[in-house]
Design a protein around this motif. Structure first.
Motif, mmCIF file in Angstrom:
data_model
loop_
_atom_site.group_PDB
_atom_site.id
_atom_site.type_symbol
_atom_site.label_atom_id
_atom_site.label_comp_id
_atom_site.label_asym_id
_atom_site.label_seq_id
_atom_site.Cartn_x
_atom_site.Cartn_y
_atom_site.Cartn_z
ATOM 1 N N GLU A 68 0.834 -1.198 0.000
ATOM 2 C CA GLU A 68 0.000 0.000 0.000
ATOM 3 C C GLU A 68 0.872 1.252 0.000
ATOM 4 N N GLN A 71 2.132 1.788 -3.562
ATOM 5 C CA GLN A 71 1.072 2.159 -4.486
ATOM 6 C C GLN A 71 0.623 3.596 -4.256
ATOM 7 N N ASP A 77 -2.784 1.466 -8.494
ATOM 8 C CA ASP A 77 -3.662 0.629 -7.674
ATOM 9 C C ASP A 77 -3.435 -0.860 -7.864
ATOM 10 N N GLU A 78 -2.339 -1.254 -8.523
ATOM 11 C CA GLU A 78 -2.002 -2.673 -8.629
ATOM 12 C C GLU A 78 -0.501 -2.804 -8.825
ATOM 13 N N ASP A 80 3.255 -3.998 -10.394
ATOM 14 C CA ASP A 80 3.849 -4.157 -11.716
ATOM 15 C C ASP A 80 4.836 -5.318 -11.667
ATOM 16 N N LEU A 203 1.413 -7.397 -0.359
ATOM 17 C CA LEU A 203 0.185 -8.094 -0.771
ATOM 18 C C LEU A 203 -0.350 -9.030 0.309
ATOM 19 N N TRP A 212 0.973 -14.532 -7.668
ATOM 20 C CA TRP A 212 0.365 -13.543 -8.565
ATOM 21 C C TRP A 212 1.253 -13.332 -9.784
ATOM 22 N N LYS A 216 0.446 -13.935 -13.687
ATOM 23 C CA LYS A 216 0.372 -12.733 -14.526
ATOM 24 C C LYS A 216 1.204 -12.867 -15.791
#
Length: 262
Positions: A68, A71, A77-78, A80, A203, A212, A216
């Motif tokens: 957070e 970001q 908001d996500e 990379d 996360l 993730w 991805k």
């Protein structure tokens, strides 16, 4: 495809030149607002393939903007994601030339070394635990080739997730011997504590970041392989660097890693 192959190639060339000259460019999305994350990752892959053709090898992968704090810092908001190449590795005791970089920053991360390949689509945290051979103290050096870090998510992904280099400490700990979801980390600069955080802020758990990531990048034909170094992201804000700085990142139960600049 939001932009043409020719435009992707041109943006990749602009970013490569910015990295080579340490002269940052305007955000690609400023001139091309239709640029999306798929375009951006394809742009990243153009430059990765170019470096592989020149002799570099893939040494691992990274997740960025996974907390957070990061970001909010970068107004996204996500997370990379990007590549770590062997010619991006730095070593303790060998100072880095600050003048060769654009706008560098330091991040402290609980790193992983894979002892087995990870599946792509459908990868779970249980898969990640089985595949990790070592937990390691690490620092990622990030550097935006985009002026003043004025980036959107596609900008940073195109720029290899703003990655510049990585350094590992000497310590290696088996994943069964440490709770990777609860590791306190402290960063000092020139003897002064400047950042503190806990791995749970990545996360919710750094293993979430690894699974993730595997999912991805699988759609682009990229897999996380045995021997890869995986940097899941930092729990703290990224820290600006000045010439002559000496950094020490300490991780509870895991050890430490240092980084120096001339």
């Amino acid at each position: 495809m939001a932009v043409s192959d020719d435009l992707r190639a041109q943006i990749a060339a602009d970013l490569a030149r910015a990295e080579e000259t340490a002269v940052a460019i305007d955000p690609p999305t400023a001139a091309h607002p239709d640029l999306d994350v798929v375009d951006a990752y394809e742009i990243q892959l153009i430059n990765i393939r170019r470096r592989l053709d020149a002799g570099a090898k893939v040494a691992g992968h990274k997740v960025g903007l996974a907390s957070e704090a990061m970001q909010k810092m970068m107004n996204v908001d996500e997370p990379d994601y990007g590549h770590l190449l062997d010619d991006m590795q730095y070593f303790e005791g060998k100072p880095i030339d600050f003048s060769a970089l654009c706008i560098p920053r330091v991040e402290v991360e609980v790193g992983f070394i894979l002892g087995d390949d990870l599946p792509g689509e459908g990868c779970t945290n249980e898969d990640v635990v089985r595949a990790i051979e070592w937990v390691v103290p690490s620092i990622e050096l990030i550097d935006s080739r985009i002026k003043d870090w004025k980036i959107t998510l596609p900008d940073t992904i195109a720029d290899n997730a703003s990655s510049c280099g990585w350094i590992l400490g000497e310590q290696r700990v088996k994943i069964a011997d440490i709770d990777t979801g609860d590791i306190d980390a402290t960063l000092t600069r020139n003897g002064e504590v400047i950042a503190q955080g806990n791995s749970s802020e990545v996360l919710g758990h750094p293993l979430n970041a690894v699974s993730w990531l595997a999912n991805k990048v699988s759609s682009f034909g990229v897999r996380l392989r045995k021997g890869d170094v995986i940097l899941p992201g930092t729990a703290t804000r990224a820290i600006d660097i000045a010439s002559g700085d000496h950094f020490v990142a300490e991780f509870a139960g895991l050890g430490s890693v240092t980084l120096d600049f001339t």
